[in-house]
Design a protein around this motif. Structure first.
Motif, PDB file in Angstrom:
ATOM      1  N   ASN A 156       0.911  -1.239   0.080  1.00  0.00           N
ATOM      2  CA  ASN A 156       0.036  -0.027   0.003  1.00  0.00           C
ATOM      3  C   ASN A 156       0.734   1.307   0.115  1.00  0.00           C
ATOM      4  O   ASN A 156       0.531   2.365  -0.647  1.00  0.00           O
ATOM      5  N   ALA A 157       1.846   1.393   0.880  1.00  0.00           N
ATOM      6  CA  ALA A 157       2.673   2.477   0.882  1.00  0.00           C
ATOM      7  C   ALA A 157       3.612   2.708  -0.344  1.00  0.00           C
ATOM      8  O   ALA A 157       3.651   3.915  -0.889  1.00  0.00           O
ATOM      9  N   VAL A 202       2.872   1.537  -3.734  1.00  0.00           N
ATOM     10  CA  VAL A 202       1.696   2.152  -4.681  1.00  0.00           C
ATOM     11  C   VAL A 202       1.516   3.527  -4.475  1.00  0.00           C
ATOM     12  O   VAL A 202       1.378   4.161  -5.420  1.00  0.00           O
ATOM     13  N   ALA A 203       1.230   3.833  -3.342  1.00  0.00           N
ATOM     14  CA  ALA A 203       0.753   5.368  -3.040  1.00  0.00           C
ATOM     15  C   ALA A 203       2.021   6.177  -3.329  1.00  0.00           C
ATOM     16  O   ALA A 203       1.641   7.186  -3.777  1.00  0.00           O
ATOM     17  N   ALA A 204       3.041   5.807  -2.980  1.00  0.00           N
ATOM     18  CA  ALA A 204       4.310   6.756  -3.297  1.00  0.00           C
ATOM     19  C   ALA A 204       4.959   6.649  -4.523  1.00  0.00           C
ATOM     20  O   ALA A 204       5.731   7.606  -4.904  1.00  0.00           O
ATOM     21  N   CYS A 205       4.711   5.601  -5.438  1.00  0.00           N
ATOM     22  CA  CYS A 205       5.430   5.542  -6.565  1.00  0.00           C
ATOM     23  C   CYS A 205       4.569   5.020  -7.767  1.00  0.00           C
ATOM     24  O   CYS A 205       3.846   4.024  -7.738  1.00  0.00           O
ATOM     25  N   SER A 206       4.291   6.001  -8.734  1.00  0.00           N
ATOM     26  CA  SER A 206       3.341   5.854  -9.817  1.00  0.00           C
ATOM     27  C   SER A 206       4.063   4.596 -10.770  1.00  0.00           C
ATOM     28  O   SER A 206       3.079   4.248 -11.578  1.00  0.00           O
ATOM     29  N   ASP A 264       2.321  -0.730  -9.436  1.00  0.00           N
ATOM     30  CA  ASP A 264       0.855  -1.135  -9.276  1.00  0.00           C
ATOM     31  C   ASP A 264       0.811  -2.181  -8.181  1.00  0.00           C
ATOM     32  O   ASP A 264      -0.433  -2.550  -7.490  1.00  0.00           O
TER      33      ASP A 264
END
Length: 372
Positions: A73-74, A76-80, A83
């Motif tokens: 979750n962390a 995916v949220a921080a690195c575009s 996925d």
């Protein structure tokens, strides 16, 4: 933590972001970020899927799922660019002894001594459930019954009928019970035989059981010591490569006074105390849910605070614990999803993580306060 071989195949910009996210995740037992703890050994990107390799220095496989979900979750949220995350987790226990001048035991990486200042505080129950909990978390574990005068491990593990054999005339086989190896003088003496031995003979028997048992590639050997601070404890510190010790007590003052002697004994022989376990901490009425403290309260936490060591767990006065031991199926295996087993597994993770952290420290000190 000791270093691991790293295989990072990300461009510098993405690598920097990924490492920052991974280090922001604090391992709950090591109290360090995953990068600082040297646990990250592989990073690669396949399409938009990050391939992550982690190496744990202590067993905690019941925590893997939650850890990977939080990290995913962390990331995916921080690195575009990411996925999803595919994690490969390994366990690597390093050989370690707090006593560097003692030769290692063949096929044994670390030795955990479980001690108490007095008898009747549930030390053997703690030893058995600690060993089983370490195994449940993914480690290879053995237990040695060093209570020469009152061996109880065979009954507690349900292997009273086991008799060791010597395939080479020099070494003894171990019993296997509930996924762990076990050795005890109780396998050699008959039910009605007593070990009427002077201290040096009992201590010599301990050394033989340690060195002449056919241990099979153990990450941890849990040693259930007799109560007190006598010949066997001293021999252990001089002849066995102990990694750390766990002190077992109950809340009442007389047990705490003796537990302090156990802590100071290990301090004098330079064996780190990994923490205190408080048994019979409270009684929870099964009918109304009222919690009572028949032996006093907060004794374990007071002694842990005084000697600057963790309180690893507080076990209730519970008839199921006793009944499970009498049946030869300790709580960790009898009720693996129960509250008691959860306490022991948390205790095991703390002990193992404490040993992993000890390997990064060159000296160990125990602070003693004059305040009671």
């Amino acid at each position: 933590m000791s270093s691991v071989n790293q295989d990072f195949r990300l461009d510098d910009a993405l690598l920097s972001k990924v490492l920052a996210v991974l280090n922001a995740y604090q391992d709950p037992y090591l109290k360090q970020g995953l990068v600082d703890a040297a646990m990250v050994n592989k990073l690669a990107l396949e399409g938009r899927r990050l391939q992550l390799g982690l190496v744990y220095p202590y067993p905690c496989q019941s925590q893997y799922r939650d850890t990977v979900m939080a990290i995913t979750n962390a990331l995916v949220a921080a690195c575009s660019e990411i996925d999803e995350v595919e994690a490969e987790i390994d366990l690597q226990i390093k050989r370690y002894s707090a006593l560097g001048n003692i030769p290692p035991i063949p096929n044994v990486k670390q030795v955990i001594a479980v001690a108490s200042g007095k008898g009747g505080v549930g030390k053997s129950t703690t030893s058995v459930n600690l060993a089983l909990a370490l195994a449940a978390e993914g480690a290879n574990v053995g237990i040695l019954d060093a209570d020469i005068y009152g061996p109880s491990i065979p009954m507690m593990l349900g292997v009273e009928d086991f008799q060791p054999v010597s395939p080479d005339g020099k070494h003894m086989t171990c019993a296997n019970a509930h996924g762990i190896s076990a050795q005890s003088i109780g396998f050699i003496l008959t039910d009605d035989q007593a070990a009427v031995w002077r201290g040096p003979m009992a201590a010599g028997t301990l050394v033989q059981l340690v060195n002449e048992s056919l241990w099979q590639d153990l990450d941890y050997l849990v040693v259930d010591l007799p109560p007190g601070t006598g010949d066997i404890q001293l021999t252990l510190s001089q002849k066995v490569p102990v990694s750390g010790a766990v002190i077992v007590t109950t809340p009442q003052d007389v047990a705490l006074a003796d537990a302090q002697k156990g802590i100071t004994m290990f301090q004098k022989v330079n064996i780190p105390v990994l923490g205190v376990v408080e048994n019979m901490s409270f009684y929870l009425c099964p009918e109304c849910g009222h919690k009572d403290h028949p032996f006093g309260s907060h004794g374990g936490s007071r002694i842990a605070e005084r000697y600057n060591v963790p309180l690893l767990g507080a076990l209730p006065l519970n008839i199921q614990i006793r009944e499970n031991m009498d049946k030869g199926t300790p709580s960790v295996v009898a009720e693996p999803d129960g509250e008691i087993a959860a306490i022991y597994r948390d205790l095991a993770r703390q002990v193992a993580a404490g040993l992993a952290l000890q390997q990064t420290q060159t000296t160990v000190s125990i602070a003693i306060s004059d305040d009671e």
